[in-house]
Design an enzyme around this catalytic site. Sequence first.
Site, mmCIF file in Angstrom:
data_model
loop_
_atom_site.group_PDB
_atom_site.id
_atom_site.type_symbol
_atom_site.label_atom_id
_atom_site.label_comp_id
_atom_site.label_asym_id
_atom_site.label_seq_id
_atom_site.Cartn_x
_atom_site.Cartn_y
_atom_site.Cartn_z
ATOM 1 N N GLU A 162 101.388 -8.812 20.630
ATOM 2 C CA GLU A 162 102.397 -8.572 19.595
ATOM 3 C C GLU A 162 103.567 -9.536 19.711
ATOM 4 O O GLU A 162 104.117 -9.998 18.704
ATOM 5 C CB GLU A 162 102.913 -7.125 19.657
ATOM 6 N N HIS A 211 100.515 6.475 20.783
ATOM 7 C CA HIS A 211 99.908 6.104 19.495
ATOM 8 C C HIS A 211 100.357 7.043 18.373
ATOM 9 O O HIS A 211 99.681 7.151 17.360
ATOM 10 C CB HIS A 211 98.371 6.124 19.575
#
Lengths: 330, 334
Positions: free
Chosen positions: B71, B140
């Site tokens: 990322e 998540h």
Amino acid sequence: MLLIRESEENTKNHFADGNIPGFVHLYIGEEAVGVGACAALDPDDWIASTHRGHGHCIAKGLDPELMWAELFGKRDGYCNGKGGSMHIADVEAGMLGANGIVGAGPGLATGAALTLDYKGIDDQVALSFFGDGAVAQGQVHEAVNLAATWDLPAIFLVENNQYGEGTPVDKQHNVENLSDTAGAYDIPGVTVDGMDITAVNEAVAEARERAVNGEGPTFIEADTYRYRGHYEGDEQVYRDQKEVERMRERDPIESFRNRLIDRGELTEEEFETIQTEVEEEIADAVAYAQKADAPAPEEAYEDMFAETPPEIQQFATQAMPDGGHGGESR
Amino acid sequence: MTAQADLEQRPTEELTVREAIREALREELERDEDVYLMGEDVGVMGGVLEVTGDLYEQFGEERVRDTPIAEAGFMGAATGAAATGTRPVVEIMFSDFMGVCMEQVMNQTAKMRYMFGGKTEMPVTVRTTEGGGMGAASQHSGTVHAWIAHFPGLKAVAPGTAASAKGLIKTAIRSDDPVFVFENKMIYEQSGDVPTDEDFTVPLGEASVEREGEDVTVVATQRMVGESLGVAEELAGDVSIEVVDPRSLYPLDTDTIVDSVEKTGRLVVADESPVSYGVHAEVATRVMENAFYSLDAPIQRVGTPDTHMPFSTPLEQEVLPDAEGVRAAIERIA
């Protein structure tokens, strides 16, 4: 190189005199890297710089007047006084900014290279300068990996000035040469003498050739040395000044001057003339910047967005003429 | 005009939120060659939650780019790419992973325009998924949009309906500012009428009144919009509830919210992010500053009670804000 040296000597003095707010990180001693690299680039190529960015600005052809105006926090500066020493940028000139975050440049240069690749522009490259300290940063490796995997026209140039802030390079890295890390990405990695402008220039020229030929990025380490502390005011408890004196004997400007004189390509008189011109140019730039206007307080509310939201507009309308702020309530 | 009334004036089709987002991406990819998608498994796999779907087949690997799992690397690259003339649309697979690239987001993407004196554009769009409800546990299931809405230099939107999802994505991509689109993963299957007009967009900073009412205003985002509309329907006849979806968190449409509270005198803020120091506080403060004397009861907050999202279903259901929480909040003040 002379222009950078002269500008930085002036920066040192003006910072000491309290004329420049904030922090400054000087490039004195490292001039051969920035100049050697930028001389191998085309004007349309991109660079991403570091917190030690003044030399890169001058090497990329930025205007010393506007650079000095920025150092003094003036409205006419490259960043309208909002950036200062650590953020001087000129996107028009292909300069994606000095950067206050160690290791941020390679990601931005990879992005510029992505734009070139995406748009099919095959005669330009993007080069990132970063320091030896940045080689320990994860985002540097992510950026190099991405550029290598996508064969982007990028050049990663480490200015190894032997110290990451106050810690020597061998206490921050396990590899012998920082360019060894290139092996992890299966791209060429070379270490060159960063005190030798010709060596840097040749390495970058070769890397550029590879990049525009679609052969992907190159990782170059230029071994260099900073004569001043990490920042102005750094007491440098981590090194012996005798080491600095020894390194000064390899001064990149002196050695290049002597080489040119030996080869009969420069005379002492010509060198003195260049030196005088450089002193005048920087004196003029400093004088221009000193006379330039400071920004008005309400300009603090400009440039946040392409479309300024009402949240910011409401504060702008309350800005005080004396610089007091108007953000007490909505 | 309510959002529904606006939609009734346009040709629409029924799409899920997932399909609406995909169509918005498709239309913008077709419209502007400088637009491309990048992220983890957005290409061949079609996105881990199947949002990008068949776009890879239609547009190819140059425009729907699978990235390494990095990322920081690809967010940095997207920022550099946006500053140099392209318009990347980044997917951060789960908003929890924003933590991995917050350096790039907060110090580069958000600050470059300002630090450079306005002399660069930053047309980057970041899409990411939020929310609990599928047993995905703490790393998540997070809801982090308050970070981005709080951070200067970034714009944040959080659609609650299929129509606004499409309209907001299109606006985000066309914007020269960095816009973060927070998609609650539990409403991807929720259907709604979506305009087919390719120029239908939802402006940033414009809330929608999803249901008109007289007694209580519920400002609800994302999944809580549907939950709140359900409560409003159940309580109809007893309490008349107005449901306002801000759609855009920053900028935030203060006027629509204030107008509603001036009418109803009561406010519930329902947003899945943790209740402390966030969206609830911002909405409440704007109402206090602008409609203090219209308030007839204390403002109520419905959100995640400052915990992470636990794994086990009974634990997750305990902390996940839902219709029951909205109903309880309304009953406390109405």
